[in-house]
Design an enzyme around this catalytic site. Structure first.
Site, PDB file in Angstrom:
ATOM      1  CG  HIS A  20      -1.955  -1.527   1.264  1.00 55.23           C
ATOM      2  ND1 HIS A  20      -2.851  -0.899   1.375  1.00 55.23           N
ATOM      3  CD2 HIS A  20      -1.639  -3.111   1.807  1.00 55.23           C
ATOM      4  CE1 HIS A  20      -3.166  -2.710   1.291  1.00 55.23           C
ATOM      5  NE2 HIS A  20      -2.995  -3.168   1.645  1.00 55.23           N
ATOM      6  CG  HIS A 198      -6.417  -6.966   1.974  1.00 53.19           C
ATOM      7  ND1 HIS A 198      -6.197  -5.948   0.643  1.00 53.19           N
ATOM      8  CD2 HIS A 198      -5.310  -6.374   2.264  1.00 53.19           C
ATOM      9  CE1 HIS A 198      -4.580  -5.906   0.307  1.00 53.19           C
ATOM     10  NE2 HIS A 198      -4.628  -5.614   1.636  1.00 53.19           N
ATOM     11  CD  GLU A 201      -4.405  -8.257   7.454  1.00 55.31           C
ATOM     12  OE1 GLU A 201      -5.743  -7.527   6.450  1.00 55.31           O
ATOM     13  OE2 GLU A 201      -3.541  -7.014   7.498  1.00 55.31           O
ATOM     14  CG  ASP A 280       0.376  -0.897   5.047  1.00 56.34           C
ATOM     15  OD1 ASP A 280      -0.089  -0.217   4.814  1.00 56.34           O
ATOM     16  OD2 ASP A 280      -0.160  -1.990   5.692  1.00 56.34           O
TER      17      ASP A 280
END
Ligand code: HPA
Ligand code: ZN
Length: 338
Positions: A20, A198, A201, A280
């Protein structure tokens, strides 16, 4: 791990498929951009901001991540953020990168989507010319917002479709299953865009099933909960579906308690097309090579498994046949001499 293997890992040509770009904003750049744009931050210093990076789950991270992104205003800001990432990625021998970006985080604050995309695109073009690093953009919808808002975002992106390779789905997973976005994903596919999401997760295997069957995704981002469902594992293995796994992210967000408990190696050995990614990196303690190195050390990955991970990343990328062949040749040439 031997020094030799560490060196081999550092320089192996690799693709990054789950980053991201707003998650690459380092605290120092957040402060510099805040100053440049006259924005007041809730933290008094870089150290104070960094001290807040203690997360207990996905949401506790997202709250700080969205606050950090609030300093991004101009096209130059988006360029500078992406450029800083490309410098790091190039140092890690990334030859192909697919960057997620979250337009709604910016349009909600009055920043035009064109400002976001033009700034990122200019950095992608520069990465290609200066580093030979091929970079593409994937527009993510925020799943805590409505599908109508996602559709409005896709509409707003229509003048820039040539600069976007696909769409994704991110933000708070639990309570926001993939099927909430059935129509907008169908529209994106109709436009010829690649689709990823996504799933798995924090969410259950059912979310991975619906990402596959309802959204018809081409890769699963994270997907580490697949291993709880043997029928799903069989499906992933038989179809060669890629998972973009982010080991350091999983530790920081308490998906696993320690890297040594991570299921990446088990999935790899079962034949799942697993890749390693940073998610990230400014928030989770490492860019792509740190993810490879720390995972290899904790799980005792060998040279062949590292090659397999790099090859998976190249094979799962949204590239043309000739680009993929060129990247696989680059990898093979490296493995021959290293
Ligand atoms: N999960 C969901 N949304 C995100 C993430 C993540 O790991 N990073 C940035 N947005
Ligand atoms: Zn992610």
């Amino acid at each position: 791990m031997s020094n030799e293997l560490a060196e081999f890992i550092r320089a192996i040509p690799k693709a990054e498929l789950h980053i991201h770009i707003e998650g690459s904003l380092e605290p120092a750049l957040i402060f510099a951009l805040a100053q440049r744009n006259g924005i007041a931050l809730a933290y008094s210093s870089v150290e104070a901001l960094r001290a807040a990076y203690a997360f207990t789950n996905l949401q506790s991270f997202l709250d700080i991540y969205y606050a950090g992104a609030s300093v991004l205003i101009t096209e130059q800001d988006f360029h500078d953020m992406a450029w800083a990432y490309f410098e790091r990625a190039h140092a890690d021998h990334v030859i192909h990168a697919e960057l997620f970006f979250d337009p709604q985080t910016h349009t909600e604050r009055g920043v035009d989507i064109g400002v976001v995309i033009r700034g990122l695109k200019r950095a992608c073009d520069a990465a290609r010319t200066q580093f030979g690093l091929r970079a593409r953009l994937i527009l993510c919808f925020l799943r805590h917002l409505s599908e109508a808002e996602a559709i409005a975002t896709l509409d707003a992106a229509k003048p820039y479709l040539a600069d976007i390779i696909g769409v994704g789905l991110d933000s708070s997973e639990l309570g926001h299953p993939p099927e909430k976005f059935t129509r907008v994903f169908a529209m994106a596919r109709e436009l010829g865009l690649h689709v990823v999401a996504h799933a798995g997760e924090e969410g259950p295997p059912e979310y991975i099933w619906s990402a596959l069957d309802v959204l018809q995704v081409e890769r699963i981002d994270h997907g580490v909960r697949s291993i709880q469902d043997e029928r799903l594992m069989q499906r992933l293995i038989a179809s060669g579906m890629a998972l973009t796994v982010c080991p350091l992210s999983n530790i920081k967000l308490c998906v696993f308690q320690q890297l040594g408990e991570h299921n990446l190696k088990r999935m790899l050995e079962r034949g799942v097309r697993v890749t390693i990614n940073s998610d990230d990196p400014a928030y989770f303690g490492g860019y792509l090579n740190e993810n490879y190195l720390e995972t290899a050390a904790a799980l005792d990955l060998d040279r062949d498994q590292i090659i397999q991970l790099a090859r998976n990343s190249i094979e799962a990328a949204f590239t043309t046949t000739s680009e993929r062949r060129a990247d696989l040749d680059t990898l093979a040439a490296y493995c021959m001499k290293a």
